[in-house]
Design a protein around this motif. Structure first.
Motif, mmCIF file in Angstrom:
data_model
loop_
_atom_site.group_PDB
_atom_site.id
_atom_site.type_symbol
_atom_site.label_atom_id
_atom_site.label_comp_id
_atom_site.label_asym_id
_atom_site.label_seq_id
_atom_site.Cartn_x
_atom_site.Cartn_y
_atom_site.Cartn_z
ATOM 1 N N VAL A 216 0.846 -1.198 0.000
ATOM 2 C CA VAL A 216 0.000 0.000 0.000
ATOM 3 C C VAL A 216 0.879 1.245 0.000
ATOM 4 O O VAL A 216 0.700 2.155 -0.806
ATOM 5 C CB VAL A 216 -0.961 0.005 1.216
ATOM 6 C CG1 VAL A 216 -1.653 1.354 1.359
ATOM 7 C CG2 VAL A 216 -2.003 -1.101 1.075
ATOM 8 N N ALA A 217 1.851 1.293 0.900
ATOM 9 C CA ALA A 217 2.688 2.479 1.070
ATOM 10 C C ALA A 217 3.466 2.845 -0.189
ATOM 11 O O ALA A 217 3.657 4.028 -0.473
ATOM 12 C CB ALA A 217 3.652 2.274 2.240
ATOM 13 N N LYS A 218 3.895 1.840 -0.950
ATOM 14 C CA LYS A 218 4.658 2.179 -2.150
ATOM 15 C C LYS A 218 3.769 2.366 -3.379
ATOM 16 O O LYS A 218 4.281 2.585 -4.474
ATOM 17 C CB LYS A 218 5.774 1.161 -2.396
ATOM 18 C CG LYS A 218 5.363 -0.189 -2.884
ATOM 19 C CD LYS A 218 6.633 -1.028 -3.083
ATOM 20 C CE LYS A 218 6.339 -2.348 -3.737
ATOM 21 N NZ LYS A 218 7.569 -3.099 -3.991
ATOM 22 N N GLY A 219 2.456 2.306 -3.199
ATOM 23 C CA GLY A 219 1.547 2.559 -4.314
ATOM 24 C C GLY A 219 1.437 1.408 -5.291
ATOM 25 O O GLY A 219 1.101 1.603 -6.452
ATOM 26 N N ARG B 261 -3.334 9.295 -5.858
ATOM 27 C CA ARG B 261 -3.105 8.390 -4.734
ATOM 28 C C ARG B 261 -3.849 8.917 -3.532
ATOM 29 O O ARG B 261 -3.943 10.126 -3.334
ATOM 30 C CB ARG B 261 -1.613 8.339 -4.380
ATOM 31 C CG ARG B 261 -0.770 7.591 -5.385
ATOM 32 C CD ARG B 261 0.683 7.628 -5.021
ATOM 33 N NE ARG B 261 0.919 6.933 -3.751
ATOM 34 C CZ ARG B 261 2.085 6.499 -3.354
ATOM 35 N NH1 ARG B 261 3.148 6.680 -4.099
ATOM 36 N NH2 ARG B 261 2.216 5.887 -2.189
ATOM 37 N N ASP B 262 -4.365 7.994 -2.705
ATOM 38 C CA ASP B 262 -4.928 8.433 -1.434
ATOM 39 C C ASP B 262 -3.776 8.656 -0.460
ATOM 40 O O ASP B 262 -2.606 8.511 -0.807
ATOM 41 C CB ASP B 262 -6.003 7.468 -0.911
ATOM 42 C CG ASP B 262 -5.477 6.136 -0.401
ATOM 43 O OD1 ASP B 262 -4.235 5.934 -0.337
ATOM 44 O OD2 ASP B 262 -6.302 5.284 -0.052
ATOM 45 N N ASP B 263 -4.086 9.030 0.759
ATOM 46 C CA ASP B 263 -3.040 9.363 1.723
ATOM 47 C C ASP B 263 -2.241 8.146 2.186
ATOM 48 O O ASP B 263 -1.182 8.299 2.800
ATOM 49 C CB ASP B 263 -3.634 10.113 2.918
ATOM 50 C CG ASP B 263 -4.559 9.254 3.729
ATOM 51 O OD1 ASP B 263 -5.384 8.525 3.142
ATOM 52 O OD2 ASP B 263 -4.473 9.311 4.966
ATOM 53 N N SER B 264 -2.725 6.944 1.892
ATOM 54 C CA SER B 264 -1.984 5.726 2.238
ATOM 55 C C SER B 264 -1.090 5.261 1.097
ATOM 56 O O SER B 264 -0.125 4.539 1.334
ATOM 57 C CB SER B 264 -2.961 4.596 2.593
ATOM 58 O OG SER B 264 -3.620 4.876 3.806
ATOM 59 N N GLY B 265 -1.423 5.633 -0.118
ATOM 60 C CA GLY B 265 -0.657 5.205 -1.282
ATOM 61 C C GLY B 265 -1.472 4.466 -2.318
ATOM 62 O O GLY B 265 -0.970 4.170 -3.410
ATOM 63 N N ASN B 266 -2.730 4.131 -2.005
ATOM 64 C CA ASN B 266 -3.581 3.434 -2.962
ATOM 65 C C ASN B 266 -3.803 4.303 -4.195
ATOM 66 O O ASN B 266 -4.049 5.499 -4.084
ATOM 67 C CB ASN B 266 -4.944 3.119 -2.327
ATOM 68 C CG ASN B 266 -4.822 2.131 -1.200
ATOM 69 O OD1 ASN B 266 -4.427 1.000 -1.412
ATOM 70 N ND2 ASN B 266 -5.164 2.566 0.009
ATOM 71 N N VAL B 267 -3.739 3.680 -5.361
ATOM 72 C CA VAL B 267 -3.871 4.399 -6.626
ATOM 73 C C VAL B 267 -5.287 4.240 -7.179
ATOM 74 O O VAL B 267 -5.841 3.145 -7.218
ATOM 75 C CB VAL B 267 -2.843 3.857 -7.658
ATOM 76 C CG1 VAL B 267 -2.996 4.552 -8.995
ATOM 77 C CG2 VAL B 267 -1.432 4.026 -7.110
#
Length: 141
Positions: free
Chosen positions: A83-86, A128-134
Protein backbone atom coordinates in the motif's frame (compact mmCIF):
# COMPACT_ATOMS: atom_id res chain seq x y z
CA UNK A 1 -27.32 -15.06 -8.42
CA UNK A 2 -25.06 -12.12 -7.58
CA UNK A 3 -26.94 -8.86 -8.08
CA UNK A 4 -24.46 -6.10 -7.18
CA UNK A 5 -21.35 -5.01 -5.32
CA UNK A 6 -22.09 -3.55 -1.88
CA UNK A 7 -18.71 -3.33 -0.08
CA UNK A 8 -15.09 -3.15 -1.16
CA UNK A 9 -12.01 -3.11 1.04
CA UNK A 10 -9.36 -0.43 0.79
CA UNK A 11 -6.37 -1.16 3.03
CA UNK A 12 -5.08 2.01 4.69
CA UNK A 13 -2.03 2.82 6.79
CA UNK A 14 -3.86 4.99 9.33
CA UNK A 15 -7.64 4.90 9.70
CA UNK A 16 -7.94 8.41 11.19
CA UNK A 17 -5.92 9.92 8.36
CA UNK A 18 -7.83 7.88 5.77
CA UNK A 19 -11.16 9.02 7.22
CA UNK A 20 -10.06 12.64 6.90
CA UNK A 21 -8.84 12.08 3.32
CA UNK A 22 -11.94 10.32 2.06
CA UNK A 23 -14.37 12.68 3.82
CA UNK A 24 -12.62 16.07 3.67
CA UNK A 25 -10.80 15.73 0.36
CA UNK A 26 -12.91 13.33 -1.70
CA UNK A 27 -16.26 14.37 -0.21
CA UNK A 28 -17.36 10.88 0.86
CA UNK A 29 -19.79 10.33 3.75
CA UNK A 30 -19.12 8.17 6.81
CA UNK A 31 -21.44 5.17 7.21
CA UNK A 32 -19.87 3.48 10.22
CA UNK A 33 -17.03 4.21 12.57
CA UNK A 34 -17.32 1.65 15.33
CA UNK A 35 -15.18 -0.84 17.22
CA UNK A 36 -16.48 -4.41 17.12
CA UNK A 37 -15.47 -8.01 17.50
CA UNK A 38 -12.93 -9.73 19.70
CA UNK A 39 -9.67 -8.17 20.85
CA UNK A 40 -7.66 -7.09 17.80
CA UNK A 41 -3.91 -7.70 17.73
CA UNK A 42 -3.33 -7.02 21.43
CA UNK A 43 -5.03 -3.61 21.28
CA UNK A 44 -7.35 -4.41 24.18
CA UNK A 45 -10.37 -3.79 21.98
CA UNK A 46 -12.08 -5.08 18.84
CA UNK A 47 -11.24 -3.96 15.34
CA UNK A 48 -12.40 -0.63 13.93
CA UNK A 49 -15.11 -0.92 11.28
CA UNK A 50 -14.75 2.32 9.30
CA UNK A 51 -16.83 2.67 6.15
CA UNK A 52 -17.47 5.54 3.74
CA UNK A 53 -19.40 6.08 0.49
CA UNK A 54 -19.59 8.57 -2.33
CA UNK A 55 -22.62 10.77 -1.54
CA UNK A 56 -24.28 9.97 -4.88
CA UNK A 57 -23.87 6.22 -4.36
CA UNK A 58 -24.48 5.38 -0.68
CA UNK A 59 -25.15 1.73 -1.48
CA UNK A 60 -21.47 1.23 -2.42
CA UNK A 61 -19.45 1.11 0.77
CA UNK A 62 -15.66 1.46 1.02
CA UNK A 63 -14.23 -0.35 4.05
CA UNK A 64 -11.17 1.67 5.14
CA UNK A 65 -9.45 -1.30 6.72
CA UNK A 66 -6.40 -1.54 8.93
CA UNK A 67 -3.92 -3.81 7.12
CA UNK A 68 -4.01 -6.19 10.11
CA UNK A 69 -7.74 -6.88 9.72
CA UNK A 70 -8.08 -10.57 8.89
CA UNK A 71 -4.36 -11.15 8.37
CA UNK A 72 -1.46 -12.71 10.24
CA UNK A 73 1.19 -10.17 11.33
CA UNK A 74 3.66 -11.08 8.55
CA UNK A 75 0.96 -10.79 5.87
CA UNK A 76 -0.25 -7.49 7.34
CA UNK A 77 3.27 -6.05 7.07
CA UNK A 78 3.50 -7.17 3.45
CA UNK A 79 0.17 -5.50 2.69
CA UNK A 80 1.29 -2.30 4.46
CA UNK A 81 4.46 -2.21 2.37
CA UNK A 82 2.55 -2.69 -0.90
CA UNK A 83 0.00 0.00 0.00
CA UNK A 84 2.69 2.48 1.07
CA UNK A 85 4.66 2.18 -2.15
CA UNK A 86 1.55 2.56 -4.31
CA UNK A 87 1.68 -0.97 -5.69
CA UNK A 88 -2.08 -1.55 -5.28
CA UNK A 89 -4.56 -0.09 -7.74
CA UNK A 90 -7.67 0.42 -5.66
CA UNK A 91 -10.09 1.11 -8.49
CA UNK A 92 -11.76 3.53 -10.85
CA UNK A 93 -13.89 6.45 -9.66
CA UNK A 94 -16.24 8.10 -12.15
CA UNK A 95 -16.57 11.81 -12.78
CA UNK A 96 -18.99 13.73 -14.99
CA UNK A 97 -16.25 16.27 -15.76
CA UNK A 98 -12.74 14.94 -15.13
CA UNK A 99 -11.03 18.32 -15.64
CA UNK A 100 -13.34 20.10 -13.17
CA UNK A 101 -13.10 17.30 -10.58
CA UNK A 102 -9.30 17.24 -10.98
CA UNK A 103 -9.17 20.99 -10.26
CA UNK A 104 -11.49 20.70 -7.23
CA UNK A 105 -9.63 17.76 -5.72
CA UNK A 106 -6.24 19.35 -6.38
CA UNK A 107 -7.40 22.46 -4.49
CA UNK A 108 -8.30 20.19 -1.55
CA UNK A 109 -4.79 18.72 -1.52
CA UNK A 110 -5.27 15.46 -3.44
CA UNK A 111 -1.97 14.45 -5.07
CA UNK A 112 -2.34 13.43 -8.70
CA UNK A 113 0.17 11.20 -10.45
CA UNK A 114 -1.28 12.06 -13.88
CA UNK A 115 -3.25 15.11 -15.02
CA UNK A 116 -6.43 14.55 -17.03
CA UNK A 117 -5.59 13.09 -20.44
CA UNK A 118 -7.53 11.70 -23.38
CA UNK A 119 -7.70 7.92 -23.47
CA UNK A 120 -9.55 5.53 -25.81
CA UNK A 121 -12.23 5.06 -23.11
CA UNK A 122 -12.56 8.73 -22.06
CA UNK A 123 -10.62 11.25 -19.99
CA UNK A 124 -8.54 9.93 -17.10
CA UNK A 125 -6.52 11.38 -14.24
CA UNK A 126 -4.70 9.24 -11.66
CA UNK A 127 -4.26 10.01 -7.95
CA UNK A 128 -3.10 8.39 -4.73
CA UNK A 129 -4.93 8.43 -1.43
CA UNK A 130 -3.04 9.36 1.72
CA UNK A 131 -1.98 5.73 2.24
CA UNK A 132 -0.66 5.20 -1.28
CA UNK A 133 -3.58 3.43 -2.96
CA UNK A 134 -3.87 4.40 -6.63
CA UNK A 135 -7.20 5.41 -8.18
CA UNK A 136 -8.18 6.27 -11.72
CA UNK A 137 -10.57 9.22 -11.98
CA UNK A 138 -12.36 8.66 -15.27
CA UNK A 139 -14.89 10.49 -17.40
CA UNK A 140 -16.30 7.91 -19.79
CA UNK A 141 -17.07 8.68 -23.42
Amino acid sequence: MITRLTHTTIYVLDQDSAKSFYVDKLGFQVHNDIVMGEEFEGSGQGFRWLTVSPPSQPEVVFILADCRMGHAPDSAEQIRALVAKGALGAGVLAADDCHKTYAELSERGVVFLQKPAERPYGIEAVFRDDSGNVFSLTQRR
